[in-house]
Design an enzyme around this catalytic site. Structure first.
Site, short mmCIF file in Angstrom:
data_model
loop_
_atom_site.label_atom_id
_atom_site.label_comp_id
_atom_site.label_asym_id
_atom_site.label_seq_id
_atom_site.Cartn_x
_atom_site.Cartn_y
_atom_site.Cartn_z
N CYS A 265 0.83 -1.21 0.00
CA CYS A 265 0.00 0.00 0.00
C CYS A 265 0.87 1.26 0.00
O CYS A 265 1.57 1.53 -0.97
CB CYS A 265 -0.96 -0.05 1.17
SG CYS A 265 -2.22 1.26 1.18
N GLN A 269 4.05 2.57 -2.57
CA GLN A 269 4.23 3.88 -3.19
C GLN A 269 5.55 4.52 -2.77
O GLN A 269 6.23 5.16 -3.58
CB GLN A 269 3.05 4.78 -2.80
CG GLN A 269 1.71 4.28 -3.31
CD GLN A 269 0.53 4.93 -2.60
OE1 GLN A 269 0.70 5.88 -1.83
NE2 GLN A 269 -0.67 4.44 -2.85
N GLY A 309 -5.88 5.85 -2.32
CA GLY A 309 -6.34 6.98 -3.11
C GLY A 309 -5.26 7.57 -3.99
O GLY A 309 -5.49 8.56 -4.69
N PHE A 310 -4.07 6.95 -3.97
CA PHE A 310 -2.94 7.37 -4.80
C PHE A 310 -2.44 6.15 -5.57
O PHE A 310 -2.64 5.01 -5.14
CB PHE A 310 -1.81 7.94 -3.95
CG PHE A 310 -2.16 9.24 -3.26
CD1 PHE A 310 -1.76 10.45 -3.78
CD2 PHE A 310 -2.90 9.24 -2.08
CE1 PHE A 310 -2.08 11.65 -3.15
CE2 PHE A 310 -3.23 10.42 -1.44
CZ PHE A 310 -2.83 11.63 -1.98
N HIS A 349 -3.89 -5.18 -0.62
CA HIS A 349 -3.70 -5.69 0.74
C HIS A 349 -3.74 -7.21 0.76
O HIS A 349 -4.81 -7.82 0.89
CB HIS A 349 -4.79 -5.12 1.66
CG HIS A 349 -4.58 -3.68 1.98
ND1 HIS A 349 -3.96 -3.25 3.14
CD2 HIS A 349 -4.87 -2.56 1.28
CE1 HIS A 349 -3.89 -1.93 3.13
NE2 HIS A 349 -4.44 -1.49 2.01
N GLU A 351 -2.95 -9.11 3.07
CA GLU A 351 -3.40 -9.60 4.38
C GLU A 351 -4.92 -9.61 4.48
O GLU A 351 -5.48 -10.14 5.45
CB GLU A 351 -2.82 -8.72 5.49
CG GLU A 351 -3.55 -7.43 5.77
CD GLU A 351 -3.37 -6.34 4.72
OE1 GLU A 351 -4.03 -5.30 4.83
OE2 GLU A 351 -2.56 -6.54 3.79
#
Length: 374
Positions: A265, A269, A309-310, A349, A351
């Site tokens: 996540c 980035q 959101g990115f 994700h 997990e």
């Protein structure tokens, strides 16, 4: 008798409904999540900091809440927006109803609104700044609050939600038959940077033999190297990666030292940003547990849990980085690996919590990478 509640968007749209949590005013970025279940995990996920979460499934709260399903020690979402909350939950693990759980934790929430209409607005216009108000209603005040919210772009939230002190973690996943947390013999020393880490990530690493030390987001690289880690994990988290220059500086050193790296996540980035790629704000982001992602090496399609959101701009990735995964919804980047050092990352994700476990093999890959390096 229920209290009134409203949701006001920055464009002036007003939704009226019923309060199903605490009274008060809360502002944030309004997003929608398509998960049918897992509302408790969503609300306690630090990645949702400063976000007002709309759940598109109409009936939310059927299974109640239990302390065992928390993904952090508090609710991080700014508020909850749903169509309907049942009066009485039905599940053998339930300890408290969703409404009572929200009220006890001070979370402003609204029910009884047209979430389909709201979702269409978010899809067409993109994520909106909004304000949730419950109890004593003042539409003008709520609208002013929504319009004054500066937005998540440019916000360094990783250091806000991160732990303030380092700690060790040994607990694996929950064995429901025995109602106890699994344990595994530690084999690999792993330092996990907490940019907003979910507990299930730590559990999945510990269950695979990782002796975990979780450190604050701004921990100096020298302190981490002094622990002689077999690998470094870069966690999920909220906000914009661009202001996190402290993280980029640390990751650069780990790359130079050839320390195995696994990012998820926000961690994904940050790894991409460290090697020179650009990260851009998405129109309405990915939030849900049914997102198809393709492994470009094998061609396999996996259903994944997403919350971001990115996105990494693939066109800006350098030649020593290979794209490994891509979203089948919109073609955005979902994974990378460095060709000259042991480092890789995934946007979604693996997990889950909530969601499918199609991608949990990435945790195994991290273990294999550390074994090969040692």
């Amino acid at each position: 008798m229920t209290e009134p509640a409203i949701l006001v968007l920055e464009d002036g749209t007003v939704f009226e409904g019923d309060a199903v949590g605490a009274n008060g005013l809360s502002v944030g970025e309004v997003v929608f999540n398509t998960s049918l279940t897992g509302y408790q995990e969503v609300l306690t996920d630090p990645s949702y900091a400063y976000q007002l979460v709309t759940l598109t499934y109409p009936h939310i709260g059927n299974t109640g809440c239990t302390d065992q399903d928390d993904e952090a020690n508090k609710v991080w979402a700014a508020g909850l927006i749903v169509r309907d909350v049942p009066r009485r939950p039905s599940n053998w693990r339930s300890q408290i109803s969703l409404s009572d759980w929200l009220a006890a934790r001070g979370v402003v929430a609204i029910a009884g609104i047209d979430t389909r209409k709201l979702t269409r607005i978010l899809r067409e216009k993109g994520a909106q700044h909004g304000a949730l108000m419950a109890g004593e209603i003042d539409v003008d005040r709520a609208q002013d609050a929504a319009r004054q919210f500066t937005g998540i772009k440019g916000m360094d939230l990783a250091k806000v939600v991160s732990t303030k002190q380092a700690y060790s973690w040994y607990e694996g996943q929950l064995d429901l038959d025995r109602n106890e947390w699994k344990r595994a013999a530690p084999q690999y020393k792993v330092v996990a940077y907490d940019y907003g880490v979910k507990l299930n990530i730590l559990r999945m690493l510990a269950e695979r033999g990782c002796d975990l030390t979780v450190v604050p987001a701004q921990t100096p690289v020298d302190e981490v190297l002094a622990l002689c880690p077999d690998g470094v994990f870069l966690s999920n988290g909220p906000g914009d990666p661009e202001p996190c220059d402290y993280a980029v500086a640390a990751i650069k050193t780990f790359i130079m030292r050839r320390v195995p790296i696994f990012g998820i996540c926000l961690g994904h980035q940050l790894l991409a940003q460290t090697v020179g790629a650009k990260v851009v704000k998405m129109r309405h982001g990915h939030h849900g547990a049914n997102h198809p992602v393709q492994d470009l090496r094998s061609g396999r399609v996996m259903i994944t849990s997403q919350n971001h959101g990115f996105a990494v701009d693939e066109a800006t990735l350098p030649s020593n980085v290979r794209v490994t995964h891509r979203s089948l919804f919109d073609g955005t980047n979902q994974g990378i690996e460095l060709l000259d050092v042991p480092a890789f990352s995934f946007q979604g994700h693996p997990e889950a919590s909530p969601g499918p476990h199609d991608v949990d093999v990435l945790f195994d890959r991290f273990i294999t990478m550390m074994a090969a390096q040692s």
